[in-house]
Design a protein around this motif. Sequence first.
Motif, PDB file in Angstrom:
ATOM      1  N   VAL A 114     -20.199 -16.193   2.721  1.00 13.05           N
ATOM      2  CA  VAL A 114     -20.321 -15.415   3.705  1.00 13.05           C
ATOM      3  C   VAL A 114     -19.857 -14.590   4.780  1.00 13.05           C
ATOM      4  O   VAL A 114     -20.605 -12.986   4.890  1.00 13.05           O
ATOM      5  CB  VAL A 114     -21.228 -16.841   5.422  1.00 13.05           C
ATOM      6  CG1 VAL A 114     -21.329 -16.099   6.336  1.00 13.05           C
ATOM      7  CG2 VAL A 114     -21.607 -17.444   4.476  1.00 13.05           C
ATOM      8  N   VAL A 115     -18.976 -15.052   4.562  1.00 16.08           N
ATOM      9  CA  VAL A 115     -17.518 -13.496   4.848  1.00 16.08           C
ATOM     10  C   VAL A 115     -17.701 -12.448   4.131  1.00 16.08           C
ATOM     11  O   VAL A 115     -18.131 -11.402   3.925  1.00 16.08           O
ATOM     12  CB  VAL A 115     -16.141 -14.111   5.394  1.00 16.08           C
ATOM     13  CG1 VAL A 115     -15.366 -12.872   4.573  1.00 16.08           C
ATOM     14  CG2 VAL A 115     -16.069 -15.112   6.103  1.00 16.08           C
ATOM     15  N   GLY A 116     -18.111 -12.756   2.268  1.00 20.26           N
ATOM     16  CA  GLY A 116     -17.667 -11.643   1.208  1.00 20.26           C
ATOM     17  C   GLY A 116     -19.191 -10.958   1.688  1.00 20.26           C
ATOM     18  O   GLY A 116     -19.749  -9.528   1.180  1.00 20.26           O
ATOM     19  N   ASP A 117     -19.803 -11.328   2.329  1.00 25.04           N
ATOM     20  CA  ASP A 117     -21.400 -10.772   2.613  1.00 25.04           C
ATOM     21  C   ASP A 117     -21.036  -9.496   3.443  1.00 25.04           C
ATOM     22  O   ASP A 117     -21.503  -7.825   3.373  1.00 25.04           O
ATOM     23  CB  ASP A 117     -22.303 -11.304   3.292  1.00 25.04           C
ATOM     24  CG  ASP A 117     -23.563 -12.050   2.359  1.00 25.04           C
ATOM     25  OD1 ASP A 117     -23.049 -11.383   0.581  1.00 25.04           O
ATOM     26  OD2 ASP A 117     -23.616 -13.312   2.456  1.00 25.04           O
ATOM     27  N   GLY A 118     -19.830  -9.192   3.601  1.00 21.18           N
ATOM     28  CA  GLY A 118     -19.835  -8.127   5.108  1.00 21.18           C
ATOM     29  C   GLY A 118     -18.724  -7.406   4.486  1.00 21.18           C
ATOM     30  O   GLY A 118     -18.996  -6.219   4.999  1.00 21.18           O
ATOM     31  N   PHE A 119     -18.168  -7.844   3.101  1.00 21.11           N
ATOM     32  CA  PHE A 119     -17.565  -6.292   2.542  1.00 21.11           C
ATOM     33  C   PHE A 119     -18.131  -5.204   2.473  1.00 21.11           C
ATOM     34  O   PHE A 119     -17.174  -4.084   2.116  1.00 21.11           O
ATOM     35  CB  PHE A 119     -16.611  -7.521   1.443  1.00 21.11           C
ATOM     36  CG  PHE A 119     -15.864  -8.277   1.720  1.00 21.11           C
ATOM     37  CD1 PHE A 119     -15.270  -8.291   3.149  1.00 21.11           C
ATOM     38  CD2 PHE A 119     -15.842  -8.943   0.782  1.00 21.11           C
ATOM     39  CE1 PHE A 119     -14.713  -9.651   2.812  1.00 21.11           C
ATOM     40  CE2 PHE A 119     -14.787  -9.772   0.799  1.00 21.11           C
ATOM     41  CZ  PHE A 119     -13.850 -10.051   2.169  1.00 21.11           C
ATOM     42  N   ALA A 120     -19.114  -5.583   2.021  1.00 21.08           N
ATOM     43  CA  ALA A 120     -19.895  -3.968   1.591  1.00 21.08           C
ATOM     44  C   ALA A 120     -20.405  -3.032   2.766  1.00 21.08           C
ATOM     45  O   ALA A 120     -20.730  -2.247   2.457  1.00 21.08           O
ATOM     46  CB  ALA A 120     -21.494  -3.873   0.957  1.00 21.08           C
ATOM     47  N   ARG A 121     -19.693  -3.220   3.767  1.00 15.03           N
ATOM     48  CA  ARG A 121     -19.999  -2.868   4.990  1.00 15.03           C
ATOM     49  C   ARG A 121     -19.064  -2.483   6.125  1.00 15.03           C
ATOM     50  O   ARG A 121     -18.133  -3.895   6.189  1.00 15.03           O
ATOM     51  CB  ARG A 121     -21.366  -3.652   5.828  1.00 15.03           C
ATOM     52  CG  ARG A 121     -21.596  -3.182   7.080  1.00 15.03           C
ATOM     53  CD  ARG A 121     -22.377  -4.486   8.678  1.00 15.03           C
ATOM     54  NE  ARG A 121     -22.228  -4.243   9.649  1.00 15.03           N
ATOM     55  CZ  ARG A 121     -21.430  -4.532  10.786  1.00 15.03           C
ATOM     56  NH1 ARG A 121     -20.284  -5.340  10.186  1.00 15.03           N
ATOM     57  NH2 ARG A 121     -21.626  -3.917  11.763  1.00 15.03           N
ATOM     58  N   ARG A 122     -18.635  -1.293   6.498  1.00 10.57           N
ATOM     59  CA  ARG A 122     -17.978  -0.969   7.162  1.00 10.57           C
ATOM     60  C   ARG A 122     -18.466  -1.060   8.929  1.00 10.57           C
ATOM     61  O   ARG A 122     -19.414  -1.579   8.977  1.00 10.57           O
ATOM     62  CB  ARG A 122     -17.423   0.361   7.079  1.00 10.57           C
ATOM     63  CG  ARG A 122     -17.594   1.022   6.099  1.00 10.57           C
ATOM     64  CD  ARG A 122     -17.160   2.697   5.847  1.00 10.57           C
ATOM     65  NE  ARG A 122     -17.196   2.747   4.682  1.00 10.57           N
ATOM     66  CZ  ARG A 122     -16.254   3.733   3.298  1.00 10.57           C
ATOM     67  NH1 ARG A 122     -15.294   3.569   4.568  1.00 10.57           N
ATOM     68  NH2 ARG A 122     -15.621   3.576   2.568  1.00 10.57           N
ATOM     69  N   ARG A 123     -17.195  -1.539   9.968  1.00 11.97           N
ATOM     70  CA  ARG A 123     -17.659  -1.654  10.934  1.00 11.97           C
ATOM     71  C   ARG A 123     -18.265  -0.528  11.147  1.00 11.97           C
ATOM     72  O   ARG A 123     -17.455   0.596  11.196  1.00 11.97           O
ATOM     73  CB  ARG A 123     -16.528  -1.838  11.578  1.00 11.97           C
ATOM     74  CG  ARG A 123     -16.464  -2.107  13.366  1.00 11.97           C
ATOM     75  CD  ARG A 123     -14.908  -2.711  13.721  1.00 11.97           C
ATOM     76  NE  ARG A 123     -15.010  -3.249  15.173  1.00 11.97           N
ATOM     77  CZ  ARG A 123     -14.000  -3.990  15.821  1.00 11.97           C
ATOM     78  NH1 ARG A 123     -13.174  -3.310  15.841  1.00 11.97           N
ATOM     79  NH2 ARG A 123     -14.949  -3.911  17.376  1.00 11.97           N
ATOM     80  N   GLY A 124     -19.355  -0.997  12.683  1.00 12.55           N
ATOM     81  CA  GLY A 124     -20.314   0.129  12.476  1.00 12.55           C
ATOM     82  C   GLY A 124     -21.256   0.421  12.281  1.00 12.55           C
ATOM     83  O   GLY A 124     -21.784   1.290  12.807  1.00 12.55           O
ATOM     84  N   GLU A 125     -21.036   0.005  11.288  1.00 11.98           N
ATOM     85  CA  GLU A 125     -22.740   0.022  10.441  1.00 11.98           C
ATOM     86  C   GLU A 125     -23.468  -0.988  10.649  1.00 11.98           C
ATOM     87  O   GLU A 125     -23.187  -1.312  11.024  1.00 11.98           O
ATOM     88  CB  GLU A 125     -22.373   0.636   8.532  1.00 11.98           C
ATOM     89  CG  GLU A 125     -21.101   1.404   8.769  1.00 11.98           C
ATOM     90  CD  GLU A 125     -20.921   1.416   6.912  1.00 11.98           C
ATOM     91  OE1 GLU A 125     -20.461   2.531   6.791  1.00 11.98           O
ATOM     92  OE2 GLU A 125     -21.471   1.015   6.067  1.00 11.98           O
ATOM     93  N   PRO A 126     -24.645  -0.410   9.931  1.00 12.34           N
ATOM     94  CA  PRO A 126     -25.951  -1.207  10.775  1.00 12.34           C
ATOM     95  C   PRO A 126     -26.082  -2.637   9.220  1.00 12.34           C
ATOM     96  O   PRO A 126     -25.849  -1.624   8.253  1.00 12.34           O
ATOM     97  CB  PRO A 126     -27.019  -0.529  10.421  1.00 12.34           C
ATOM     98  CG  PRO A 126     -26.698   0.653  10.273  1.00 12.34           C
ATOM     99  CD  PRO A 126     -26.119   0.938  10.467  1.00 12.34           C
ATOM    100  N   ARG A 127     -26.345  -3.563   9.525  1.00 11.43           N
ATOM    101  CA  ARG A 127     -25.655  -5.247   8.915  1.00 11.43           C
ATOM    102  C   ARG A 127     -28.055  -4.621   8.070  1.00 11.43           C
ATOM    103  O   ARG A 127     -28.388  -5.153   8.510  1.00 11.43           O
ATOM    104  CB  ARG A 127     -25.289  -6.050   9.341  1.00 11.43           C
ATOM    105  CG  ARG A 127     -25.181  -7.254   7.944  1.00 11.43           C
ATOM    106  CD  ARG A 127     -24.434  -8.356   8.528  1.00 11.43           C
ATOM    107  NE  ARG A 127     -25.628  -9.093   9.992  1.00 11.43           N
ATOM    108  CZ  ARG A 127     -26.730  -9.616   9.793  1.00 11.43           C
ATOM    109  NH1 ARG A 127     -27.030 -10.043   8.212  1.00 11.43           N
ATOM    110  NH2 ARG A 127     -27.561 -10.719  10.284  1.00 11.43           N
ATOM    111  N   ALA A 128     -27.397  -5.165   6.504  1.00  7.33           N
ATOM    112  CA  ALA A 128     -28.204  -5.318   5.502  1.00  7.33           C
ATOM    113  C   ALA A 128     -28.281  -6.229   5.824  1.00  7.33           C
ATOM    114  O   ALA A 128     -27.785  -7.113   6.386  1.00  7.33           O
ATOM    115  CB  ALA A 128     -28.488  -4.306   4.690  1.00  7.33           C
TER     116      ALA A 128
END
Length: 272
Positions: free
Chosen positions: A252-266
């Motif tokens: 679950v945490v790893g799903d966030g690795f593709a996203r930079r902070r401030g970018e909309p979450r896919a």
Amino acid sequence: MIAHTRTPVASGHYRVAVLSLKGGVGKTTTAVGLGSTLAAMRGDRVIAIDANPDRGTLADKLVPQTDATIRDLLDARAHIQRYADVRGFTSQAPSRLEVLASAQDPAASVPFSEQDYSDVCAVLERYYSICITDCGTGLLHSAMAGVLRLADQIVLVTTGTVDGARSAVACMDWLAAHGHHDLVRNGVVVVTAARRRGHTTVDLDLLEDHLATRCRAVTMVPYDPYLAQGADVELDQMRRGTAASFLELAAVVGDGFARRRGEPRAIAAQPG
């Protein structure tokens, strides 16, 4: 789930803050369990640092390889030119997770501050892909301001009790009220079982459903007599279900690795 833990870090360096309002909820154990799972499953470097302004216990969760602390690294940072220089200040678990200990003297005249945390992060981001920060209890100490400012994702740890549920909600309310709505929305809540099954009056399914309305995901870590001892944390010593829960958390945490902070979450598929 393993594929999710191996998600490439889009920004090159990713910071996960593990926090709680109360002590004794398994925060540090969760930080080590998460970091160890990521380190074991990935090929890049993962480090956990103790940002407790007092004497933290992160270094107690593995066999130490050095007496150096975060303060020693700060004092030497002008001379750090390569990974081997940083490695001299860390201890490494069998999982490959590295740990940077907090200063061990709670009476030290120089408290660990927001600027200190920022300076440490500036060093570590050059040599590690993922940094897990084990935060001090509470939200108002100076270092926490730096932790929240720099965090890409938070993991909020609580227990499956009435007090634990209230504490988790209060923490999310405080974060949202102080400008960290994005961290709350995209955060993960970990509910730990400090006691054996049958010793709680809380409906855990209802608790999970309630917390899930406030954050991205909720995961449960079951009671494990090995972890309850409070000593070293090694993945192969945990019960199978406990190790699986940390793998779920890492995915679950790893799903966030593709996203930079401030970018909309896919919208990502559920780990499976």
